[in-house]
Design a protein around this motif. Structure first.
Motif, mmCIF file in Angstrom:
data_model
loop_
_atom_site.group_PDB
_atom_site.id
_atom_site.type_symbol
_atom_site.label_atom_id
_atom_site.label_comp_id
_atom_site.label_asym_id
_atom_site.label_seq_id
_atom_site.Cartn_x
_atom_site.Cartn_y
_atom_site.Cartn_z
ATOM 1 N N SER A 1 -10.851 -9.070 -2.744
ATOM 2 C CA SER A 1 -11.064 -8.678 -1.347
ATOM 3 C C SER A 1 -10.444 -7.326 -1.013
ATOM 4 N N SER A 2 -9.967 -6.594 -2.018
ATOM 5 C CA SER A 2 -9.246 -5.347 -1.735
ATOM 6 C C SER A 2 -10.102 -4.316 -1.009
ATOM 7 N N THR A 3 -11.396 -4.243 -1.319
ATOM 8 C CA THR A 3 -12.264 -3.288 -0.628
ATOM 9 C C THR A 3 -12.366 -3.649 0.851
ATOM 10 N N MET A 4 -12.509 -4.924 1.139
ATOM 11 C CA MET A 4 -12.589 -5.384 2.530
ATOM 12 C C MET A 4 -11.269 -5.119 3.243
ATOM 13 N N THR A 5 -10.158 -5.373 2.582
ATOM 14 C CA THR A 5 -8.836 -5.109 3.169
ATOM 15 C C THR A 5 -8.709 -3.633 3.507
ATOM 16 N N MET A 6 -9.146 -2.783 2.575
ATOM 17 C CA MET A 6 -9.043 -1.333 2.770
ATOM 18 C C MET A 6 -9.903 -0.903 3.953
ATOM 19 N N ARG A 7 -11.153 -1.329 3.992
ATOM 20 C CA ARG A 7 -12.089 -0.875 5.026
ATOM 21 C C ARG A 7 -11.794 -1.476 6.402
ATOM 22 N N MET A 8 -11.744 -2.803 6.453
ATOM 23 C CA MET A 8 -11.666 -3.481 7.746
ATOM 24 C C MET A 8 -10.255 -3.502 8.331
ATOM 25 N N VAL B 1 0.855 -1.184 0.000
ATOM 26 C CA VAL B 1 0.000 0.000 0.000
ATOM 27 C C VAL B 1 0.890 1.233 0.000
ATOM 28 N N SER B 2 0.437 2.283 -0.676
ATOM 29 C CA SER B 2 1.180 3.546 -0.655
ATOM 30 C C SER B 2 0.186 4.698 -0.565
ATOM 31 N N ILE B 3 0.679 5.827 -0.094
ATOM 32 C CA ILE B 3 -0.156 7.026 0.014
ATOM 33 C C ILE B 3 -0.200 7.689 -1.357
ATOM 34 N N ALA B 4 -1.409 7.889 -1.867
ATOM 35 C CA ALA B 4 -1.569 8.607 -3.130
ATOM 36 C C ALA B 4 -1.706 10.096 -2.852
ATOM 37 N N ASP B 5 -2.430 10.439 -1.742
ATOM 38 C CA ASP B 5 -2.728 11.843 -1.479
ATOM 39 C C ASP B 5 -3.338 11.971 -0.086
ATOM 40 N N ILE B 6 -3.120 13.108 0.537
ATOM 41 C CA ILE B 6 -3.846 13.481 1.756
ATOM 42 C C ILE B 6 -4.469 14.824 1.463
ATOM 43 N N ASP B 7 -5.796 14.868 1.494
ATOM 44 C CA ASP B 7 -6.547 16.079 1.177
ATOM 45 C C ASP B 7 -7.426 16.403 2.378
ATOM 46 N N GLY B 8 -6.986 17.368 3.177
ATOM 47 C CA GLY B 8 -7.722 17.680 4.404
ATOM 48 C C GLY B 8 -7.654 16.480 5.327
ATOM 49 N N ALA B 9 -8.827 15.961 5.718
ATOM 50 C CA ALA B 9 -8.890 14.806 6.612
ATOM 51 C C ALA B 9 -9.163 13.515 5.845
ATOM 52 N N THR B 10 -8.974 13.546 4.521
ATOM 53 C CA THR B 10 -9.175 12.362 3.681
ATOM 54 C C THR B 10 -7.831 11.844 3.203
ATOM 55 N N VAL B 11 -7.596 10.558 3.440
ATOM 56 C CA VAL B 11 -6.366 9.907 3.011
ATOM 57 C C VAL B 11 -6.711 8.996 1.835
ATOM 58 N N ARG B 12 -6.005 9.168 0.715
ATOM 59 C CA ARG B 12 -6.206 8.309 -0.462
ATOM 60 C C ARG B 12 -5.003 7.385 -0.578
ATOM 61 N N LEU B 13 -5.295 6.099 -0.667
ATOM 62 C CA LEU B 13 -4.250 5.088 -0.724
ATOM 63 C C LEU B 13 -4.337 4.301 -2.023
ATOM 64 N N THR B 14 -3.199 3.782 -2.454
ATOM 65 C CA THR B 14 -3.147 2.910 -3.615
ATOM 66 C C THR B 14 -2.748 1.526 -3.133
ATOM 67 N N LEU B 15 -3.597 0.541 -3.398
ATOM 68 C CA LEU B 15 -3.246 -0.845 -3.121
ATOM 69 C C LEU B 15 -2.437 -1.330 -4.314
ATOM 70 N N GLU B 16 -1.300 -1.965 -4.028
ATOM 71 C CA GLU B 16 -0.363 -2.337 -5.077
ATOM 72 C C GLU B 16 -0.197 -3.850 -5.152
ATOM 73 N N GLY B 17 0.388 -4.286 -6.264
ATOM 74 C CA GLY B 17 0.669 -5.708 -6.447
ATOM 75 C C GLY B 17 -0.602 -6.520 -6.436
ATOM 76 N N ALA B 18 -0.552 -7.664 -5.772
ATOM 77 C CA ALA B 18 -1.708 -8.553 -5.723
ATOM 78 C C ALA B 18 -2.911 -7.874 -5.077
ATOM 79 N N CYS B 19 -2.659 -6.939 -4.165
ATOM 80 C CA CYS B 19 -3.769 -6.246 -3.491
ATOM 81 C C CYS B 19 -4.572 -5.373 -4.450
ATOM 82 N N GLY B 20 -3.908 -4.851 -5.475
ATOM 83 C CA GLY B 20 -4.596 -3.979 -6.423
ATOM 84 C C GLY B 20 -5.636 -4.685 -7.252
ATOM 85 N N THR B 21 -5.456 -5.998 -7.498
ATOM 86 C CA THR B 21 -6.401 -6.737 -8.321
ATOM 87 C C THR B 21 -7.178 -7.777 -7.527
ATOM 88 N N CYS B 22 -6.968 -7.822 -6.232
ATOM 89 C CA CYS B 22 -7.638 -8.821 -5.397
ATOM 90 C C CYS B 22 -9.111 -8.479 -5.218
#
Length: 176
Positions: free
Chosen positions: A68-75, A45-66
């Protein structure tokens, strides 16, 4: 007077980790805590951007196409970030753009595997592209040839196409 029993000392309570202010460095520090789990599954995972109180992340490698990536991100990741950095209001997955999903661009990726298929006596052609203006694009491919070598190439083709085109949600092989 009856003797008083000595009380056992109370078990130490697990201390909550200190909370941190919202900074790029602190977000990285918290991500470093979850990275070993992602890396063990072939992702990161890497930081794409921080805008105010919102953090945008990029899931990379296998996580980007998995799937379950939404569940990984949220939970996993979002929960941990908000726990450690309460200022964070939202954690979002940054959309990877990648090249446009066009017949020409898909054919360029297929050109990379055609020599291997030819040696095994097979061919591959783009049959149909649909949903290219959405994040749910589908590529239907027609493949000829038989045998284990041809079948194993299907996995490689799907992986390459999805890695090159993040908006491609499905690769389907059709028989005709």
């Amino acid at each position: 007077a009856p003797a008083r029993r000595a009380r056992a000392p109370a078990a130490p309570r697990a201390q909550a980790l200190d909370t941190l202010p919202l900074t790029m460095e602190n977000v990285e520090t918290v991500l470093d805590e979850v990275r070993p789990y992602l890396i063990s599954d072939g992702g990161n995972v890497s930081i794409a951007d921080i805008d105010g109180a919102t953090v945008r992340l990029t899931l990379e490698g296998a996580c980007g196409t998995c799937p379950s990536s939404t569940m990984t991100m949220r939970m996993g990741i979002e929960r941990r970030l908000k726990e450690r950095i309460p200022e964070i209001e939202a954690v979002e997955q940054a959309e990877e753009q990648g090249p446009d999903v066009t017949e020409e661009n898909v054919d360029k990726v297929l050109d990379e595997v055609r020599p291997f298929l030819n040696v095994a006596g097979g061919t591959i052609a783009l049959h149909q592209l649909s949903g290219v203006d959405s994040s749910q694009a589908v590529a239907k491919l027609k493949m000829t040839g038989a045998g284990a070598a041809i079948q194993s190439v299907k996995v490689e083709i799907s992986t390459r196409l999805r890695r090159n085109f993040p908006k491609l949600s499905q690769v389907v092989f059709v028989d005709e």
